[in-house]
Enzyme design. Structure first.
Site, PDB file in Angstrom:
ATOM      1  N   HIS A 367       0.816  -1.201   0.000  1.00 38.53           N
ATOM      2  CA  HIS A 367       0.000   0.000   0.000  1.00 38.53           C
ATOM      3  C   HIS A 367       0.864   1.272   0.000  1.00 38.53           C
ATOM      4  O   HIS A 367       0.641   2.210  -0.770  1.00 38.53           O
ATOM      5  CB  HIS A 367      -0.879  -0.078   1.244  1.00 38.53           C
ATOM      6  CG  HIS A 367      -1.892   0.976   1.333  1.00 38.53           C
ATOM      7  ND1 HIS A 367      -2.326   1.471   2.529  1.00 38.53           N
ATOM      8  CD2 HIS A 367      -2.541   1.663   0.380  1.00 38.53           C
ATOM      9  CE1 HIS A 367      -3.207   2.406   2.305  1.00 38.53           C
ATOM     10  NE2 HIS A 367      -3.355   2.536   1.016  1.00 38.53           N
ATOM     11  N   GLU A 609      -7.540 -11.518 -12.514  1.00 38.02           N
ATOM     12  CA  GLU A 609      -6.315 -11.422 -11.712  1.00 38.02           C
ATOM     13  C   GLU A 609      -5.969 -12.706 -10.978  1.00 38.02           C
ATOM     14  O   GLU A 609      -5.008 -12.743 -10.226  1.00 38.02           O
ATOM     15  CB  GLU A 609      -6.372 -10.233 -10.747  1.00 38.02           C
ATOM     16  CG  GLU A 609      -7.574 -10.182  -9.832  1.00 38.02           C
ATOM     17  CD  GLU A 609      -7.572  -8.940  -8.930  1.00 38.02           C
ATOM     18  OE1 GLU A 609      -6.541  -8.300  -8.758  1.00 38.02           O
ATOM     19  OE2 GLU A 609      -8.651  -8.643  -8.391  1.00 38.02           O
ATOM     20  N   ASP A 633      -1.738  -8.927  -9.110  1.00 43.67           N
ATOM     21  CA  ASP A 633      -2.131 -10.178  -8.477  1.00 43.67           C
ATOM     22  C   ASP A 633      -1.937 -11.360  -9.408  1.00 43.67           C
ATOM     23  O   ASP A 633      -1.541 -12.431  -8.974  1.00 43.67           O
ATOM     24  CB  ASP A 633      -3.594 -10.105  -8.016  1.00 43.67           C
ATOM     25  CG  ASP A 633      -3.701  -9.420  -6.672  1.00 43.67           C
ATOM     26  OD1 ASP A 633      -2.903  -9.768  -5.781  1.00 43.67           O
ATOM     27  OD2 ASP A 633      -4.541  -8.516  -6.518  1.00 43.67           O
ATOM     28  N   CYS A 680      -4.782  -2.849 -15.657  1.00 41.15           N
ATOM     29  CA  CYS A 680      -4.576  -1.820 -14.646  1.00 41.15           C
ATOM     30  C   CYS A 680      -3.525  -2.194 -13.617  1.00 41.15           C
ATOM     31  O   CYS A 680      -3.386  -1.537 -12.589  1.00 41.15           O
ATOM     32  CB  CYS A 680      -5.886  -1.474 -13.955  1.00 41.15           C
ATOM     33  SG  CYS A 680      -6.635  -2.889 -13.124  1.00 41.15           S
TER      34      CYS A 680
HETATM   35  C1  PEP Z   1      -3.817  -5.861  -9.598  1.00 40.17           C
HETATM   36  O1  PEP Z   1      -3.926  -6.825  -8.836  1.00 40.17           O
HETATM   37  O2  PEP Z   1      -3.100  -5.855 -10.598  1.00 40.17           O
HETATM   38  C2  PEP Z   1      -4.537  -4.618  -9.321  1.00 40.17           C
HETATM   39  C3  PEP Z   1      -4.574  -3.654 -10.210  1.00 40.17           C
HETATM   40  O3  PEP Z   1      -5.138  -4.456  -8.142  1.00 40.17           O
HETATM   41  P1  PEP Z   1      -4.418  -4.257  -6.725  1.00 40.17           P
HETATM   42  O4  PEP Z   1      -2.997  -3.864  -6.973  1.00 40.17           O
HETATM   43  O5  PEP Z   1      -5.182  -3.190  -6.012  1.00 40.17           O
HETATM   44  O6  PEP Z   1      -4.565  -5.594  -6.092  1.00 40.17           O
HETATM   45 MG    MG Z   2      -5.519  -6.997  -7.413  1.00 36.79          MG
END
Ligand code: PEP
Ligand code: MG
Length: 764
Positions: A367, A609, A633, A680
């Site tokens: 985070h 993911e 992920d 993303c």
């Molecule tokens: C991901 O898992 O690639 C994603 C964009 O979500 P997060 O990083 O919030 O798990």
């Molecule tokens: Mg994710």
């Protein structure tokens, strides 16, 4: 005491000291006692001369420490090191490798058991026990030594990385202020040169810096005040619980209160303050010493008391820290350092003063790193060996590209980094000019460059960089900043601001994705395997009251706009997706039907993911309006590498062939069905990876705002055909390194290469 008990208590005792030399001393003392032998010694490998040096002993002449030095295969210790396995001899002198060292007074010991201390396949040292009478050590003794040495290996490896090992072996280095280099996980790129500022968890006894008292009387008064407050606390708890405590427990409270008296801990601390230490330093040193003493006791009841002393210690320290009246001054070039930096730590500092962040725990996708990226602050995570407690005020360079931290840099290194920093500033200014240029490849194909957001700050930055939409709004981020679940209306306001800010550009609101490494302070989840546990949509479906409320807030926030997309995280099977879709529809129908809201129907998407979703892309795509690939992920699940664990960070490869195959399978299948796909994950913001993604067929890339112009600059200099060619070849290569080398070598134009390979300062 059984061997297991001894082991536990040795580990406990070792964990309660700060100092490496002390650790070694504890080990040799305790192992000798447990095995009831005449000698226990530790030999450590000195890489500067490739010798094993006697570093601590209990039983041999202490003068021999530092004097006995053996090469691999030299003497019995060298033999253990060379074979990398235990050597157990009942008559050591008759072994051809036996060497006699007069300085050790060794002739009295006939039997020898040596086990290697191994870390990641390297022999870091040898642990030896010796005994006067001739006998063979039995299997359980050998196993005990192997277990202790496995524990010790991690400690030695850490000491090696922090420089403590070199200082132990070469005492002349002990007080030098020389340059030191530490490694962590590169998490937010960029170079910063600044001054270390320690961010410590409150009331951490082991994080108190060694400070002299500026004014002894003042420190004594602070201490007396803190003690009095702690005593009052104890008495209050006692009074409240008194009818529920038995006599023994009541007596314990009294013991605590009396421990704080002048005749006990209080008195010891007062003496140290009078001798010139600050109250916090004196208190923490006395308490740590007592924790250590209790931890090493044979009696389990007394050993447990270490916990009580620790609690008491933390309580008083908390009061001492509270009365630190002076406001902390942050330098304008603050490099924040801490064991586990987290978002709330940023609340006390004005962000303009933070030039870099370094955390001993966490990794690239933690985070804090995501926030660092949103703000463009170079960040290194997982710097496990950084002795951050000792670095307050120290000059440091943080190299977010290589994941390196340099303390007390030499003038040459400093100059080289200054030049690199300057180059990066020039690049950033050049990129600024692209802000209003279209996102077109050289042959005129439009690529949508969207952003990932969650904070107001990154939304503003995104608009400033010319983002064409929001591909991922992490709704959990505003949840983190609260002290309880936000109400429907609180959520609606936050979401509406985002939707309004970007309208008419699309805004993709991902429903709550907590669990894994994203715990809400007010909704703790304790699990052995959190990334395989209760996460994302699984929590939402188990708590429809939270999910429905969020969906209502999201949809109501879009009133009057037609740019909302809703994204469902962590979908791993069709029934889960269908259950979530049903709830989304129910909320839409209720709001527009019974409640009379005028709402455009939002587009609904699913994240791809987890590997299961990759294999079911067609089935998922048939049920939703769009897909979004979460490569962060997907990488961790496909490669079985925890995205948050620095120990395996060098196995976390977004350029892994398996991931490229998965990305290709996703886009090909989704294209067949006619379902739009975006990506993303963080890889979309890496200029070379972005190129690869475009080559594979992706046309919507969503990334941190700080990476947007760099990716745009890259894509504007290539044609679709070139990108496809690169992707086609990359898909044939067998491993990450070859793929990366191929992509990096594909360009020679410095206008392109400077986008992905920042000048690196070589560090020996
Ligand atoms: C991901 O898992 O690639 C994603 C964009 O979500 P997060 O990083 O919030 O798990
Ligand atoms: Mg994710």
């Amino acid at each position: 005491m059984t061997m297991l008990d001894s082991l536990r208590s040795i580990v406990q005792e070792v964990n309660s000291v700060k100092d490496f030399a002390q650790v070694l001393q504890i080990i040799v003392q305790r192992v000798r006692k447990t095995t009831d032998t005449g000698v226990c010694s530790v030999y450590l490998h000195d890489s500067s001369c490739d010798k094993y040096i006697l570093a601590a002993t209990e039983g041999l002449n202490p003068q021999a420490v530092g004097q006995i030095r053996l090469g691999a295969n030299e003497g019995l210790v060298g033999l253990v090191a060379a074979k990398a396995e235990p050597v157990n001899l009942d008559d050591a002198e008759s072994h051809p490798n036996f060497i006699y060292f007069p300085e050790s007074s060794e002739e009295r010991f006939r039997s020898f058991l040596g086990v290697p201390i191994i870390h990641h396949g390297l022999v870091l040292g040898v642990l030896v026990v010796q005994q006067a009478e001739q006998r063979r050590f039995d299997e359980s003794e050998e196993a005990f030594l192997v277990t202790v040495s496995a524990q010790l290996a991690g400690v030695i490896a850490h000491a090696n990385a922090t420089g403590d090992l070199a200082r132990q072996l070469t005492p002349e280095l002990a007080h030098s202020n020389s340059q030191r280099i530490f490694r962590g996980v590169p998490s937010v790129p960029g170079i910063s040169i600044g001054t270390a500022v320690l961010i410590t968890a409150p009331a951490d006894l082991y994080a108190v810096p060694h400070r002299p008292a500026a004014d002894i009387d003042h420190e004594l008064a602070l201490f007396a005040h803190a003690l009095e407050q702690a005593k009052q606390d104890l008495r209050a708890v006692h009074a409240e619980l008194s009818d529920r405590l038995n006599q023994e427990e009541r007596a314990l409270f009294e013991v605590y209160v009396s421990m704080l008296d002048d005749t006990s801990l209080g008195g010891e601390v007062t003496v140290l303050i009078q001798a010139g230490l600050s109250a916090q330093t004196a208190w923490s040193e006395v308490i740590i010493e007592h924790i250590r003493n209790f931890s090493s006791m044979d009696d389990p009841y007394l050993r447990e008391r270490a916990t009580d002393v620790r609690d008491l210690g933390r309580r008083v320290l908390g009061y001492l820290q509270q009365s630190e009246v002076e406001e902390r001054e942050y330098p304008a070039d603050s490099v924040l350092l801490g064991e586990e930096l987290a978002a709330p730590n940023l609340a006390d500092v004005s962000v303009e003063k933070v030039v870099a962040m370094v955390s001993a725990k966490g990794s690239r996708n933690s985070h804090l790193a995501i926030l660092g990226r949103a703000m463009g602050i170079p960040t290194v995570m997982g710097a496990m060996d950084l002795p951050w407690r000792e670095l307050e005020g120290c000059p440091v360079i943080v190299d977010g590209h290589q994941g390196v931290i340099i303390t007390n840099p030499t003038p040459a290194v400093l100059n080289s980094y200054r030049a690199q920093y300057h180059e990066e500033q020039v690049l950033a200014e050049d990129l600024e000019r692209l802000r209003d240029e279209p996102n077109l490849t050289l042959d005129g194909v439009h690529i949508n460059l969207w952003v990932n957001t969650g904070l107001r700050l990154d939304s503003l930055l995104s608009l400033d960089r010319g983002a064409e939409g929001v591909g991922l709004y992490r709704t959990e981020i505003p949840f983190f900043l609260q002290e309880r679940f936000p109400s429907e209306d609180e959520q609606r306001k936050v979401y509406r601001e985002q939707i309004e800010m970007f309208a008419p550009r699309p805004v993709t609101m991902r429903t709550l994705d907590i669990g894994g490494d994203k715990a809400l302070p007010y909704f703790p989840i304790e699990e052995a395997n959190p990334f395989l546990g209760w996460r994302g949509i699984r929590i939402s479906l188990d708590h429809p009251e939270i999910f429905l409320l969020q969906l209502r807030a999201i949809m109501r926030a879009s009133e009057g706009f037609d740019n909302l997309r809703i994204l469902l995280p962590m979908i791993s099977n069709i029934p889960e997706l269908e259950a979530a879709l049903e709830l989304v529809n129910r909320v839409y129908n209720e709001l527009t039907g019974e409640e009379g809201y005028q709402l455009h129907r939002p587009l609904i998407g699913a994240m791809i993911e987890v590997p299961a979703a990759v294999y079911q892309v067609r089935e998922i795509a048939q049920r939703v309006d769009f897909l979004s690939v979460g490569s962060n992920d997907l990488t961790q699940y496909l490669l079985a590498v925890d995205r948050n664990n620095p120990r395996v960070a060098d196995l976390y490869h977004t350029y892994h062939p398996a991931l490229l195959q998965a990305l290709k399978q996703i886009i090909d299948n989704a294209n067949d069905i006619g379902c739009p796909v975006s990506i993303c994950g963080e890889m979309a913001g890496d200029p070379l990876a972005a190129l690869l993604l475009v080559g594979l067929g992706y046309r919507i890339l969503s990334m941190s705002a700080t990476n947007l112009l760099r990716v745009k600059a890259m894509l504007r200099q290539v044609t679709i055909a070139q990108a496809q060619e690169l992707a086609t070849t990359a898909l044939t290569l067998p491993d990450t390194t070859q793929i990366l080398e191929f992509l990096e070598g594909a360009f020679t134009d410095p206008d392109i290469t400077r986008l992905y390979s920042p000048g690196t300062t070589r560090l020996s």
